[in-house]
Every structure is written in structure tokens, then in C-alpha cells.
Write an enzyme that holds these catalytic residues in place. Structure first.
Site, PDB file in Angstrom:
ATOM      1  CB  SER A  44      37.579  35.401  48.122  1.00  0.00           C
ATOM      2  OG  SER A  44      38.725  34.749  48.615  1.00  0.00           O
ATOM      3  CE1 TYR A  57      40.427  37.012  43.601  1.00  0.00           C
ATOM      4  CE2 TYR A  57      40.903  36.397  45.871  1.00  0.00           C
ATOM      5  CZ  TYR A  57      40.191  36.207  44.699  1.00  0.00           C
ATOM      6  OH  TYR A  57      39.238  35.214  44.625  1.00  0.00           O
ATOM      7  CE  LYS A  65      36.850  37.738  44.546  1.00  0.00           C
ATOM      8  NZ  LYS A  65      35.723  37.495  43.641  1.00  0.00           N
TER       9      LYS A  65
END
Ligand code: NDP
Length: 244
Positions: free
Chosen positions: A136, A149, A153
Site C-alpha cells: 500500500s 496498518y 505494510k
């Protein structure tokens, strides 16, 4: 550019919905024999209705032991897409250990595990392979409420590079795609608020979020022999967000 995966065997994780589902269907259309892995049986049932040649595997990738069992009979894999992930959004000060562990189990640990299973076979057969991890823009840019998150990533990007380093000598290429927001179920969780969405799109030079197809096309390119000399890259699919 014509891409054919005829004769190739592909495995896609998180293939029940969103980007993973579209990737599995695109790979099948390009001639690959596809194994679709996800944890909701109903999604696999509807996927098979769309494409009967797909082999379904239902497992929660957060469970290392169950994954080992579920994948023991999938056979040789030439192309792997580690796409499954969860996004538990919360302010940094409210992050719980459970949310942290769940996110790292799926977004990082399962990528390592499924890749080990696929790459051991690729190495033993000596036939090489290609692995694409779906990362991402959040791996490289801080986003509010995305502490865990973003951290998963970021870890995934580094995992991609080390895998590229260690697996390269076996002609196994490992790359990632790093999309901006895509309005899948996951994208809608974080970006449905029009005000929030406007702030994000205003930071994207192309002025829009990515479509599922934008991401799928980049995944197919990195899986294919059109990218034969590309290894260890984290490819933004972000309309220029990370460049600015
Ligand atoms: P979706 O939520 O639409 O789909 C994710 C899929 O992964 C679902 O089928 C889901 O199954 C499956 N999955 C999640 N956890 C597990 C698990 N523990 N075991 C097995 N399967 C699981 O997400 P997207 O398509 O949007 O995201 C795909 C990838 O793209 C992810 O890696 C995400 O981080 C990345 N990404 C997404 C962006 C976006 O804005 N959408 C932006 C940048 C990157 P179930 O529904 O049953 O949980």
C-alpha cells in the site's frame, strides 16, 4: 501488450472480494490454473459460479497451522499473489494488542508463510517463479488512524526486498504493488466520508483513487515475463501520491 499465463499455476490469497477476486479472475482469463484462498466459503462459492476452473481453498490465514494443512495439497505454484490483508483502523492511543497481533498475523506473517510454501516448491523444481505482494501507499506515508496498518505494510515492503534478495538466485522474483485508495470493501471502510476522500484525492496528482483494474494490471505485469528483470521493487499504483 499481450500477457499469457497458459500452463502456469497461480495462487491468490484474499481472493473472495475486491482486488484479490479480480486478480484471480484475470489470471484465469489469461490461461492460468488458479487456486483461490480466502476465509469466507460463500465468496468462494460465488467465485466458482463465475469461473468454474478455479480451485477453492477456505482457510483463515491468521492461523499458521490451519494454513499449513489447507495448502499441503495445492501442488506446484509458479505465480503467487499475497493479497489478503485486514485494516483495523483506530487512533494510535487506542490500539489494542489483539488488533496488533491480528493485523501482523494476516498482513505480514501469512505472507511469509504462504511464500515459504510456494517458494520451497519453486526452488526444488528449479523452474523459478514470480511473487507479488499487495502492499500500500500506507507503507511509506503516515495516515491518520492507520498506525498498525502502516506498520504492517512497511514491514511487508522490507519482507519483499529480503525475499527478492534470497530467492533471486533461484530465479524467483518478488515485487510489491503499492496502491492508493481503491473503493473495495476495505477502501470504503476508511474513505467513504466525502470530506476525507476529497483531502486524499487532492494529494494525488491524477486527482482520483485507483480502480481495481489499475491494481490488477500492475500485478499481472509483475507476475509476467514482461517484467523478467524487475525484482525487489515496491511499485506505486497511486497516481503519483508517493512522488509528492
Ligand atoms: P477487501 O477487504 O475487499 O478483500 C480482502 C480479501 O482478503 C477478502 O476476501 C477477505 O476475506 C480476505 N482476507 C482477509 N483476511 C483474511 C484471512 N485472515 N484469511 C483469509 N482471507 C482473508 O480488500 P481489498 O481488495 O481492498 O484489499 C486487497 C489488498 O490491497 C490488501 O492487501 C490491502 O491492504 C491492499 N490495499 C487496499 C487498498 C484499498 O484502498 N482498498 C489500498 C492499498 C492497498 P473476508 O472478507 O472473508 O475477510
Amino acid at each position: 501488450m499481450e500477457i499469457s499465463f497458459a500452463g502456469k499455476r497461480a495462487l491468490v490469497t484474499g481472493a473472495g472480494k475486491g482486488i484479490g477476486r479480480a486478480t484471480a479472475l484475470a489470471l484465469a482469463r489469461c490461461g492460468a490454473k488458479v487456486t483461490a484462498v480466502t476465509r469466507t466459503q460463500a465468496d468462494l462459492n460465488s467465485l466458482l459460479q463465475e469461473c468454474a476452473s478455479i480451485t477453492p481453498v477456505c482457510v483463515d490465514l491468521a492461523d499458521w497451522g490451519a494454513t499449513e494443512v489447507a495448502l499441503q495439497d495445492v501442488g506446484p505454484i509458479d505465480l503467487l499473489v499475497n493479497n489478503a490483508a485486514c485494516a483495523n483502523l483506530q487512533p494510535f492511543l487506542e490500539v489494542t494488542p489483539e488488533q496488533f497481533d491480528q493485523s501482523f498475523s494476516v498482513n505480514v506473517k501469512a505472507v511469509l508463510h504462504v511464500s515459504q510454501i510456494a517458494a520451497r516448491g519453486m526452488k526444488a523444481r528449479g523452474s523459478g517463479g514470480s511473487i507479488v505482494n499487495v502492499s500500500s501507499q500506507a507503507s511509506q506515508c503516515a495516515l491518520r488512524d492507520h498506525a498498525v496498518y502502516c506498520a504492517t505494510k512497511g514491514a511487508l515492503d522490507m519482507l519483499t526486498k529480503v525475499m527478492a534478495l534470497e530467492l533471486g538466485p533461484h530465479q524467483i522474483r518478488v515485487n510489491s504493488v503499492n496502491p492508493t485508495v481503491v473503493m473495495t470493501e476495505m477502501g470504503r471502510l476508511g474513505w467513504s466520508d466525502p470530506e476525507k476522500a476529497k483531502v486524499m484525492t487532492s494529494r494525488i496528482p491524477l486527482g482520483r483513487f485507483a480502480e481495481v483494474e489499475d491494481v490488477v494490471n500492475s500485478i499481472l505485469f509483475l507476475l509476467s515475463d514482461k517484467s523478467n528483470m524487475t525484482n525487489g521493487v515496491t511499485l506505486p499504483v497511486d497516481g503519483g501520491f508517493l512522488a509528492c
